[in-house]
Design a protein around this motif. Structure first.
Motif: not given
Length: 172
Positions: A29-48
């Protein structure tokens, strides 16, 4: 291998593949450079997301069939399971946080700015990865069987190693 250990290994592999699908979706989606803030957002729901998706896979029977005999029915099972997992991700990211806020609950993962394309790409990649894992089991067993029997499979009418075609009559 015992059935329980086989199921645990498959569930662990599915957990890795699911989260790998999300990571690859971000990279695409982000052509190899995803925003770190969005990865942190996913981290919030990754376990669930992982635990609920594994539960959904179990309900749909992804851990109960023999994948060495995988066929079209198993493809539909994988498709149903990954579609439900994409629904789990959608609900964790878009549905539950606003609902929890309206009723006065604090949802532990308030995810903001999560692109919808990530959910779609995750569904596609998870279907490919998880289905590919199941069918690679079947292909590896077939390849091992052919290898074990000395690659003895020849097309009909192919010459024998000694020269001409050997005709055989089986009686009885």
């Amino acid at each position: 291998m015992r059935p329980l250990s086989r199921k645990v290994i498959l569930a662990a592999a599915d957990a890795l593949l699911l989260n790998g699908a999300v990571l690859f979706a971000f990279l695409i989606r982000f052509e190899g450079n995803p925003p770190h803030s969005l990865l942190l957002e996913y981290e919030k729901v990754a376990a669930a997301f992982t635990l609920l998706s594994l539960g959904v896979f179990s309900v749909f029977g992804l851990y109960s069939s023999l994948w060495r005999y995988a066929s079209v029915d198993e493809v539909f099972t994988v498709l149903k399971g990954t579609t439900a997992a994409a629904g789990v991700l959608t609900s964790l990211v878009y549905v539950w946080p606003p609902v929890a806020a309206r009723v006065g609950l604090t949802f532990p993962a308030s995810v903001s700015g999560f692109p919808r394309s990530i959910v779609i790409l995750t569904w596609l990649l998870a279907t490919l990865f998880i289905g590919g894992l199941r069918f690679s089991v079947r292909l590896s067993r077939r390849a091992a069987r052919v290898w074990r029997f000395g690659l003895g499979v020849r097309p009909r009418g192919a010459p024998c190693p000694g020269g001409g075609v050997r005709r055989v009559l089986v009686v009885g």
